[in-house]
Design a protein around this motif. Structure first.
Motif, PDB file in Angstrom:
ATOM      1  N   LEU A  59       0.814  -1.233   0.000  1.00 33.23           N
ATOM      2  CA  LEU A  59       0.000   0.000   0.000  1.00 33.23           C
ATOM      3  C   LEU A  59       0.842   1.274   0.000  1.00 33.23           C
ATOM      4  O   LEU A  59       0.338   2.362  -0.242  1.00 33.23           O
ATOM      5  N   LEU A  60       2.149   1.113   0.284  1.00 36.61           N
ATOM      6  CA  LEU A  60       2.991   2.305   0.407  1.00 36.61           C
ATOM      7  C   LEU A  60       3.034   3.128  -0.874  1.00 36.61           C
ATOM      8  O   LEU A  60       3.183   4.343  -0.833  1.00 36.61           O
ATOM      9  N   LYS A  61       2.869   2.449  -2.034  1.00 39.33           N
ATOM     10  CA  LYS A  61       2.962   3.219  -3.275  1.00 39.33           C
ATOM     11  C   LYS A  61       1.789   4.188  -3.466  1.00 39.33           C
ATOM     12  O   LYS A  61       1.863   5.105  -4.264  1.00 39.33           O
ATOM     13  N   GLN A  62       0.761   4.018  -2.653  1.00 37.06           N
ATOM     14  CA  GLN A  62      -0.378   4.961  -2.734  1.00 37.06           C
ATOM     15  C   GLN A  62      -0.216   6.121  -1.744  1.00 37.06           C
ATOM     16  O   GLN A  62      -1.037   7.025  -1.700  1.00 37.06           O
ATOM     17  N   VAL A  63       0.798   6.034  -0.892  1.00 32.21           N
ATOM     18  CA  VAL A  63       0.931   7.042   0.172  1.00 32.21           C
ATOM     19  C   VAL A  63       1.757   8.220  -0.340  1.00 32.21           C
ATOM     20  O   VAL A  63       2.924   8.050  -0.700  1.00 32.21           O
ATOM     21  N   HIS A  64       1.140   9.404  -0.388  1.00 32.96           N
ATOM     22  CA  HIS A  64       1.886  10.611  -0.765  1.00 32.96           C
ATOM     23  C   HIS A  64       1.963  11.489   0.464  1.00 32.96           C
ATOM     24  O   HIS A  64       0.972  12.081   0.864  1.00 32.96           O
ATOM     25  N   VAL A  65       3.149  11.491   1.073  1.00 34.97           N
ATOM     26  CA  VAL A  65       3.291  12.276   2.302  1.00 34.97           C
ATOM     27  C   VAL A  65       4.411  13.295   2.135  1.00 34.97           C
ATOM     28  O   VAL A  65       5.470  12.984   1.595  1.00 34.97           O
ATOM     29  N   THR A  66       4.134  14.531   2.531  1.00 36.90           N
ATOM     30  CA  THR A  66       5.149  15.577   2.461  1.00 36.90           C
ATOM     31  C   THR A  66       5.045  16.446   3.708  1.00 36.90           C
ATOM     32  O   THR A  66       4.023  16.447   4.393  1.00 36.90           O
ATOM     33  N   LEU A  67       6.125  17.163   3.966  1.00 39.28           N
ATOM     34  CA  LEU A  67       6.105  18.126   5.061  1.00 39.28           C
ATOM     35  C   LEU A  67       6.149  19.517   4.440  1.00 39.28           C
ATOM     36  O   LEU A  67       6.902  19.743   3.491  1.00 39.28           O
ATOM     37  N   ALA A  68       5.322  20.419   4.959  1.00 43.25           N
ATOM     38  CA  ALA A  68       5.356  21.801   4.486  1.00 43.25           C
ATOM     39  C   ALA A  68       5.727  22.665   5.686  1.00 43.25           C
ATOM     40  O   ALA A  68       5.341  22.351   6.818  1.00 43.25           O
ATOM     41  N   PHE A  69       6.506  23.715   5.441  1.00 43.82           N
ATOM     42  CA  PHE A  69       6.919  24.569   6.566  1.00 43.82           C
ATOM     43  C   PHE A  69       6.365  25.976   6.369  1.00 43.82           C
ATOM     44  O   PHE A  69       6.630  26.607   5.357  1.00 43.82           O
ATOM     45  N   GLN A  70       5.545  26.409   7.332  1.00 49.00           N
ATOM     46  CA  GLN A  70       4.956  27.748   7.258  1.00 49.00           C
ATOM     47  C   GLN A  70       5.328  28.488   8.528  1.00 49.00           C
ATOM     48  O   GLN A  70       4.943  28.054   9.615  1.00 49.00           O
ATOM     49  N   ASN A  71       6.085  29.587   8.372  1.00 45.27           N
ATOM     50  CA  ASN A  71       6.570  30.364   9.526  1.00 45.27           C
ATOM     51  C   ASN A  71       7.221  29.452  10.562  1.00 45.27           C
ATOM     52  O   ASN A  71       6.947  29.555  11.755  1.00 45.27           O
TER      53      ASN A  71
END
Ligand code: C5P
Length: 220
Positions: A59-71
């Motif tokens: 199932l990992l190929k369906q996982v789209h995870v990212t980190l965004a940095f705001q302030n």
């Protein structure tokens, strides 16, 4: 780029202490546990057993995870949705601990963590940052406190947020996660050979931030 690795068990205060220290020295703070939590949350939503490697890995190929940095604040984006709050439940904590023992999950998140440190000065916290993810980090710190003190801090945080909490349940969950994290076959929780061990038992938050910031400044 400069990297500071902070590892340690659940509830040692890594995130609060490291976030404040990062603000003081102008680095971005990266909480890698949030990535494992996002994977755990995804698997819970799919209804799979989070400790079943055979079920989780494909199932990992369906996982789209990212980190965004705001302030300077980290947001966790899972398949286009901000899950920064949804990942903070006790159920997701345990799911994160389960999926984190699966080698394919660790591989999957490895390059994402490395890439962030390639392009930013970071304080990165987790369980294997000084040992596996950033073995060349300029400063490595292993932050810990007694299980009872860590459970008490977590319990008080939950009560403050108006959540239901039971101290003995919090303590027993924390001990289970400690055991899982330090006994898994891949990237177990251990201090890096050259890590500075900081025990925050009995410290106030301010004392711990002060101690950490001064260690970082001295060792950079
Ligand atoms: O730090 P936090 O408690 O949010 O992490 C959730 C879980 O993710 C941990 O119990 C641990 O099993 C896993 N984790 C990990 N490696 C990291 C960060 C977190 O295995 N670098």
């Amino acid at each position: 780029m400069t990297a500071i690795a902070i590892d340690g068990p659940a509830g040692a205060g890594k995130s609060t202490i490291a976030r404040r220290a990062a603000r003081q020295i102008g680095y971005i703070y990266v909480d890698t546990g949030a990535l494992y939590r996002a994977v755990g949350l995804y698997m819970l939503k799919q209804g799979v057993d989070t400790s079943d490697s055979q079920a989780v890995t494909p199932l990992l190929k369906q996982v789209h995870v990212t980190l965004a940095f705001q302030n300077g604040e980290q947001k966790v984006i899972l398949c286009g949705e901000d899950v920064s709050c949804d990942i903070r439940t006790a159920e997701v904590s345990m799911a994160a601990s389960n999926v984190s023992a699966i080698p394919a999950v660790r591989d999957f998140l490895f390059s994402l963590q490395k890439d962030i440190a390639k392009t930013n000065d970071v304080i990165m916290d987790g369980r294997d940052i000084g040992t596996v993810v950033l073995p060349d980090a300029q400063v490595k710190i292993f932050l810990t406190a007694s299980p009872e003190e860590r459970a008490r801090r977590r319990y008080e945080q939950m009560i403050k947020k108006g959540e239901q909490a039971d101290y003995s349940e919090v303590l027993s969950d924390l001990k289970t996660r400690d055991y899982n994290d330090s006994h898994r076959a891949v990237a177990p929780l251990v201090p890096a050979a050259n890590a500075i061990i900081v025990d925050t038992t009995g410290n106030t938050l301010e004392q711990s931030v002060e101690q950490l910031t001064s260690i970082i400044k001295k060792n950079l």
